[in-house]
Design an enzyme around this catalytic site. Structure first.
Site, PDB file in Angstrom:
ATOM      1  N   LYS A 210       0.803  -1.224   0.000  1.00  0.00           N
ATOM      2  CA  LYS A 210       0.000   0.000   0.000  1.00  0.00           C
ATOM      3  C   LYS A 210       0.831   1.266   0.000  1.00  0.00           C
ATOM      4  CE  LYS A 210      -4.016  -1.767  -0.198  1.00  0.00           C
ATOM      5  NZ  LYS A 210      -4.994  -1.228  -1.120  1.00  0.00           N
TER       6      LYS A 210
HETATM    7  N1  PMP Z   1      -3.461  -7.796   1.451  1.00  0.00           N
HETATM    8  C1  PMP Z   1      -3.487  -6.902   2.447  1.00  0.00           C
HETATM    9  C2  PMP Z   1      -2.918  -7.293   3.780  1.00  0.00           C
HETATM   10  C3  PMP Z   1      -4.040  -5.630   2.241  1.00  0.00           C
HETATM   11  O1  PMP Z   1      -4.071  -4.731   3.241  1.00  0.00           O
HETATM   12  C4  PMP Z   1      -4.586  -5.323   0.957  1.00  0.00           C
HETATM   13  C5  PMP Z   1      -5.221  -3.986   0.720  1.00  0.00           C
HETATM   14  N2  PMP Z   1      -6.497  -3.844   1.267  1.00  0.00           N
HETATM   15  C6  PMP Z   1      -4.572  -6.297  -0.034  1.00  0.00           C
HETATM   16  C7  PMP Z   1      -3.972  -7.518   0.239  1.00  0.00           C
HETATM   17  C8  PMP Z   1      -5.260  -6.114  -1.386  1.00  0.00           C
HETATM   18  O2  PMP Z   1      -4.732  -5.148  -2.217  1.00  0.00           O
HETATM   19  P1  PMP Z   1      -5.669  -4.289  -3.197  1.00  0.00           P
HETATM   20  O3  PMP Z   1      -6.328  -3.250  -2.333  1.00  0.00           O
HETATM   21  O4  PMP Z   1      -4.722  -3.707  -4.172  1.00  0.00           O
HETATM   22  O5  PMP Z   1      -6.686  -5.156  -3.807  1.00  0.00           O
END
Ligand code: PMP
Length: 319
Positions: A45
Site C-alpha cells: 500500500k
Molecule cells: N493484502 C493486504 C494485507 C491488504 O491490506 C490489501 C489492501 N487492502 C490487499 C492484500 C489487497 O490489495 P488491493 O487493495 O490492491 O486489492
C-alpha cells in the site's frame, strides 16, 4: 534548493521478485512472489499512498498542512502516514474493529488519529467507509478513497506491473492476487494486457467473501465471515474490473494461515495472512499446468502486523 538525495519515498516499489524454491518445487512452472512486505511501510500500500498524494498535489486539492482521511484496513494508513510525515500533512484513519490491534497501535504511533468503527455492512452508516466519507464532508478533509481513486489502479499499472514485466523478461503465465480495493489485480491486469501478454488473471478470494462468485457469475456470493485481513468482501470495489479477470480461486482461512507458516519457515518470507491466500491460489494455478510462463503473485504485507492475532498463537515450539 533541490535536496542532495532522494527522500524515503523513493524507496517505495522496485521490490524483489523471488521464486518459491522449496514450496514450489516440482511444479510445471515456477511460482514467483513479489516481496511487497519489504516496502518502507511494510506493505504494497505504500505504492498507492504516494500515488494518491502525488495526484492530489498535482490537481491542487491539497495545501500544506491539509488533513487526509482514509478508510483503511491498516496498511494504506501506514503508507499514508509515511507520506504525510515526509510531506507535512495530517492523517485520520477510520478502521473496522476486526482489524488487528497491532495495526491500530502502529498508526497511532505514526501520528495518525485512529477512529475504530463496528464491523458494520456497507449499507450501515456506521460502516468504516461511510464514516470516513461523512467526516471528509463535515471537516473539509481530503478523502483519499482507495476503493474508488483511479490513482490506486494507476500506481500498479505504472509501477508493480512494469516491474513484473522487467523481472520476468515479459514471460508471465498467470498473475494471481486477492482484492481489497482491486487496485493490484486491476492495475497489473491492464499492464499485462497493454504489453500484449496473454496471462491468466486470477482472483484469490477468501472463503466467506462474495467476490469469487461475482467473478464467475456476475452476482455477489453470500456474505460470510473470515479472518484473513485486507482482501475479499461483500461489495464490489469500483477499482476491481471484472472483464480483466479470467478465474477465481477460493482459499480457506486454515489454508491461508498454514501457508503463511510455511512461507516463514521454508522460504524465509516474513509475511501476513493474505500472502498465504495468494500463494495457495498461485500453487493451484501452477499445478493445473497449461501455462506459457511462471505464475506471479504478490506478498502484500509483513507478519509483524499480526503478532496479537490468534492465528499466530502457538508458533513457538513447545519447550
Ligand atoms: N493484502 C493486504 C494485507 C491488504 O491490506 C490489501 C489492501 N487492502 C490487499 C492484500 C489487497 O490489495 P488491493 O487493495 O490492491 O486489492
Amino acid at each position: 534548493m533541490a535536496l542532495p538525495t532522494p527522500d524515503l519515498l523513493a524507496r517505495i516499489g522496485n521490490t524483489p521478485l523471488v521464486p518459491l524454491r522449496n514450496i514450489g518445487r516440482g511444479l510445471p512452472v515456477p511460482v514467483l512472489v513479489k516481496c511487497e512486505h519489504l516496502n518502507p511501510g511494510g506493505s504494497i500500500k505504500d505504492r498507492i499512498a504516494v500515488a494518491i498524494v502525488d495526484d492530489a498535489e498535482q490537481t491542487g486539492v491539497l495545501a500544506p498542512g491539509s488533513t487526509l482521511v482514509e478508510a483503511t484496513a491498516g496498511n494504506t494508513g501506514v503508507g499514508l502516514a509515511l507520506v504525510a510525515a515526509v510531506r507535512g500533512y495530517r492523517l485520520v484513519c477510520v478502521m473496522p474493529e476486526k482489524m488487528s490491534v497491532d495495526k491500530r497501535v502502529a498508526l497511532a504511533a505514526l501520528g495518525a488519529r485512529v477512529i475504530v468503527t463496528p464491523n458494520a455492512p456497507p449499507s450501515d452508516p456506521a460502516n468504516f467507509r461511510n464514516v470516513a466519507a461523512r467526516l471528509a464532508v463535515e471537516h473539509g478533509w481530503f478523502l483519499t478513497d482507495q476503493f474508488r481513486n483511479p490513482a490506486n489502479v494507476h500506481a500498479h499499472r505504472t509501477t508493480t506491473g512494469p516491474e513484473i514485466l522487467a523481472q520476468t523478461g515479459g514471460r508471465v503465465g498467470a498473475f494471481v492476487a486477492g482484492a481489497g480495493t482491486g487496485g493490484t489485480l486491476t492495475g497489473v491486469g491492464y499492464c499485462l494486457a497493454e504489453a500484449g501478454i496473454q496471462a491468466r488473471l486470477v482472483l484469490a478470494d477468501p472463503v466467506g467473501s462474495g467476490l469469487a462468485d461475482w467473478v464467475e457469475t456476475g452476482a455477489l456470493g453470500p456474505d460470510g465471515s473470515y479472518a484473513v485481513e485486507g482482501i475479499g468482501g461483500s461489495e464490489v470495489p469500483a477499482n476491481l474490473h471484472r472483464a480483466l479477470i479470467t478465474e477465481a480461486e477460493r482459499v480457506t482461512d486454515a489454508e491461508s494461515f498454514a501457508m503463511v507458516r510455511r512461507l516463514v519457515r521454508e522460504e524465509g518470507l516474513l509475511v501476513g495472512g493474505s500472502s498465504g491466500t495468494n500463494v495457495v491460489a498461485a500453487l493451484r494455478v501452477a499445478a493445473r499446468g497449461g501455462l506459457d510462463g511462471p505464475v506471479v503473485t504478490v506478498l502484500p504485507d509483513s507478519w509483524d502486523r499480526y503478532r496479537a492475532k490468534p492465528w499466530m498463537a502457538g508458533w513457538e515450539p513447545a519447550a
